[in-house]
Write an enzyme that holds these catalytic residues in place. Structure first.
Site, short mmCIF file in Angstrom:
data_model
loop_
_atom_site.label_atom_id
_atom_site.label_comp_id
_atom_site.label_asym_id
_atom_site.label_seq_id
_atom_site.Cartn_x
_atom_site.Cartn_y
_atom_site.Cartn_z
N ARG A 1 -2.86 5.49 -12.83
CA ARG A 1 -2.94 4.11 -12.44
C ARG A 1 -3.35 3.11 -13.26
O ARG A 1 -3.24 1.86 -12.99
CB ARG A 1 -3.52 4.27 -11.22
CG ARG A 1 -2.67 4.42 -9.98
CD ARG A 1 -3.59 4.17 -8.67
NE ARG A 1 -2.97 3.40 -7.66
CZ ARG A 1 -2.39 4.49 -6.72
NH1 ARG A 1 -2.42 5.62 -6.91
NH2 ARG A 1 -1.89 4.00 -5.71
N ARG B 1 -2.73 -4.31 -2.60
CA ARG B 1 -2.33 -3.38 -3.44
C ARG B 1 -1.12 -3.76 -4.60
O ARG B 1 -1.14 -3.15 -5.65
CB ARG B 1 -1.98 -1.93 -2.42
CG ARG B 1 -3.10 -1.38 -1.75
CD ARG B 1 -2.84 -0.60 -0.62
NE ARG B 1 -2.04 0.31 -0.74
CZ ARG B 1 -1.07 0.99 0.17
NH1 ARG B 1 -1.28 0.46 1.30
NH2 ARG B 1 -0.40 2.13 -0.20
N ARG C 1 5.23 3.34 8.37
CA ARG C 1 4.85 4.65 7.80
C ARG C 1 3.74 5.26 8.55
O ARG C 1 2.78 4.44 9.35
CB ARG C 1 4.15 4.34 6.52
CG ARG C 1 3.48 5.98 6.11
CD ARG C 1 3.19 5.95 4.57
NE ARG C 1 2.38 4.94 4.24
CZ ARG C 1 2.05 4.72 2.78
NH1 ARG C 1 2.56 5.55 1.89
NH2 ARG C 1 1.14 3.88 2.63
N ARG D 1 -2.20 4.42 8.04
CA ARG D 1 -3.17 4.55 7.02
C ARG D 1 -3.83 3.06 7.16
O ARG D 1 -3.19 2.00 7.48
CB ARG D 1 -2.74 4.64 5.59
CG ARG D 1 -2.66 6.07 5.20
CD ARG D 1 -1.82 6.39 4.08
NE ARG D 1 -2.25 5.30 3.08
CZ ARG D 1 -1.69 5.45 1.80
NH1 ARG D 1 -0.65 6.43 1.56
NH2 ARG D 1 -1.91 4.66 0.50
N LYS E 1 6.66 7.40 -3.68
CA LYS E 1 6.22 8.45 -4.78
C LYS E 1 5.96 9.69 -4.05
O LYS E 1 6.14 10.80 -4.46
CB LYS E 1 4.87 7.97 -5.44
CG LYS E 1 5.32 6.77 -6.28
CD LYS E 1 4.10 6.35 -7.02
CE LYS E 1 2.73 5.95 -5.78
NZ LYS E 1 3.00 4.85 -4.93
P1 AP5 Z 1 5.65 7.06 0.56
O1 AP5 Z 1 6.37 8.19 0.02
O2 AP5 Z 1 4.43 7.27 1.56
O3 AP5 Z 1 5.24 6.13 -0.75
P2 AP5 Z 1 4.12 6.16 -1.91
O4 AP5 Z 1 4.80 5.57 -3.01
O5 AP5 Z 1 3.51 7.53 -1.89
O6 AP5 Z 1 3.02 5.07 -1.20
P3 AP5 Z 1 1.60 4.94 -1.30
O7 AP5 Z 1 1.21 3.98 -0.25
O8 AP5 Z 1 1.01 6.36 -0.89
O9 AP5 Z 1 1.24 4.72 -2.74
P4 AP5 Z 1 -0.25 4.08 -2.96
O10 AP5 Z 1 0.14 4.39 -4.60
O11 AP5 Z 1 -0.44 2.90 -2.60
O12 AP5 Z 1 -1.12 5.23 -2.17
P5 AP5 Z 1 -2.18 6.29 -2.73
O13 AP5 Z 1 -2.23 7.02 -1.57
O14 AP5 Z 1 -1.52 6.93 -3.90
O15 AP5 Z 1 6.63 6.03 1.49
C1 AP5 Z 1 6.40 4.99 1.95
C2 AP5 Z 1 7.17 4.77 3.29
O16 AP5 Z 1 8.12 4.78 2.83
C3 AP5 Z 1 6.90 5.99 4.22
O17 AP5 Z 1 6.83 5.82 5.47
C4 AP5 Z 1 8.39 6.75 3.71
O18 AP5 Z 1 8.78 7.54 5.00
C5 AP5 Z 1 9.23 5.61 3.59
N1 AP5 Z 1 10.30 5.97 2.56
C6 AP5 Z 1 10.15 6.53 1.43
N2 AP5 Z 1 11.34 6.67 0.87
C7 AP5 Z 1 12.09 5.91 1.31
C8 AP5 Z 1 13.42 5.43 1.32
N3 AP5 Z 1 14.16 5.87 0.16
N4 AP5 Z 1 14.22 4.65 2.17
C9 AP5 Z 1 13.49 4.20 3.36
N5 AP5 Z 1 12.07 4.56 3.67
C10 AP5 Z 1 11.54 5.43 2.60
O19 AP5 Z 1 -3.35 5.69 -3.10
C11 AP5 Z 1 -4.25 5.01 -1.97
C12 AP5 Z 1 -5.52 4.45 -2.68
O20 AP5 Z 1 -6.14 5.34 -3.06
C13 AP5 Z 1 -5.22 3.31 -3.83
O21 AP5 Z 1 -4.91 2.09 -3.11
C14 AP5 Z 1 -6.69 3.51 -4.52
O22 AP5 Z 1 -7.48 2.69 -3.86
C15 AP5 Z 1 -6.79 4.89 -4.57
N6 AP5 Z 1 -6.41 5.73 -5.58
C16 AP5 Z 1 -5.50 6.68 -5.36
N7 AP5 Z 1 -5.10 7.33 -6.86
C17 AP5 Z 1 -5.83 6.41 -7.59
C18 AP5 Z 1 -6.03 6.32 -9.06
N8 AP5 Z 1 -5.54 7.07 -9.80
N9 AP5 Z 1 -6.97 5.55 -9.61
C19 AP5 Z 1 -7.74 4.61 -8.72
N10 AP5 Z 1 -7.68 4.57 -7.51
C20 AP5 Z 1 -6.72 5.44 -6.93
MG MG Z 2 1.57 8.06 -1.31
#
Ligand code: AP5
Ligand code: MG
Ligand code: ZN
Length: 213
Positions: A88, A171, A127, A160, A13
């Site tokens: 989410r 997660r 990552r 992270r 994402k």
């Molecule tokens: P990346 O682009 O980093 O993936 P992502 O979908 O952004 O993954 P996240 O871990 O950031 O998602 P998340 O939803 O768990 O975390 P968030 O920060 O939102 O890609 C992942 C890896 O794969 C990278 O190394 C990339 O280079 C690689 N990659 C990408 N595309 C690829 C491809 N096509 N092929 C190969 N490799 C590839 O949230 C973190 C925490 O914050 C949550 O757990 C929660 O506690 C809290 N939080 C955030 N938002 C909310 C909300 N709205 N409500 C409640 N809690 C929340």
């Molecule tokens: Mg992300």
């Protein structure tokens, strides 16, 4: 243009949202990045959010919704934005819809980046994240120019806290329980678009661009 990115943790994402933001000149708004910046700066919000994030749990809606609504009310979001990691939960989606309806606006696309759980755990271990500007790298699939250093801002890259395998598993469970129902929610509204997230990230982006036009 208002876009929501859906997909499991690690689906890509953030990677895609950054590319969309650049191409379509809209801000990339990631609640995860906002929380991580607050943790880094030692704010009260950061302290509260960290308790949940480190366990792989969602931060409560009460904390999350206000931050998001404040962020999208800022001047740079006037012509749209790409939301990454919000909503989410169904209640978060409802709050966003209500706020937009009051402004006579709506979400244009909800893009689901589809990646099966088996692929996710692999990706997370490789990552590397920049906690300063939010850039994301992968040691194999998307390596920075200089190992361990952010291409964009020069900050030291980190693994992270929540990318440990046990936490990733948690997660994923939370995602299936609380976030996946949003796919049906946006499908019913007729704005859901699915893309295959298992292919090369540039091919994922090409699929998204053909949807956005
Ligand atoms: P990346 O682009 O980093 O993936 P992502 O979908 O952004 O993954 P996240 O871990 O950031 O998602 P998340 O939803 O768990 O975390 P968030 O920060 O939102 O890609 C992942 C890896 O794969 C990278 O190394 C990339 O280079 C690689 N990659 C990408 N595309 C690829 C491809 N096509 N092929 C190969 N490799 C590839 O949230 C973190 C925490 O914050 C949550 O757990 C929660 O506690 C809290 N939080 C955030 N938002 C909310 C909300 N709205 N409500 C409640 N809690 C929340
Ligand atoms: Mg992300
Ligand atoms: Zn950076």
């Amino acid at each position: 243009m208002k876009i929501i990115m859906l997909g499991a943790p690690g689906a890509g994402k953030g990677t895609q949202a950054k590319m969309i933001a650049e191409k379509y000149s809209v801000p990339h708004v990631s609640t995860g990045d906002i929380f991580r910046a607050n943790i880094k700066n030692g704010t009260e919000l950061g302290k509260q959010a960290k308790e949940y994030m480190d366990k792989g749990l969602l931060v409560p809606d009460e904390l999350t919704v206000k931050i998001l609504l404040d962020r999208v009310a800022q001047e740079d979001c006037k012509n749209g934005y790409v939301l990454d990691g919000f909503p989410r939960t169904i209640p978060q989606a409802e709050v966003l819809d209500k706020a937009l309806t009051e402004l006579g606006e709506k979400v244009d696309y909800a893009i689901d980046v589809d990646v099966p759980d088996e692929n996710i755990v692999n990706r997370m271990g490789g990552r590397r994240a920049c906690l300063k500007c939010g850039a994301t790298y992968h040691v194999v699939y998307n390596a920075p120019k200089t190992e361990g250093v952010c291409d964009v801002c020069g900050e030291k890259l980190v693994l992270r806290e929540d990318d440990k395998p046990e936490t990733v598993q948690k997660r994923l469970t939370v995602y299936h329980d609380q976030t996946q129902p949003l796919i049906e929610y946006y499908d019913k509204k007729g704005i859901l678009k699915e893309v295959d997230g298992t292919v090369d990230m540039n091919d994922v982006f090409a699929a998204i661009c053909s949807i956005l036009g």
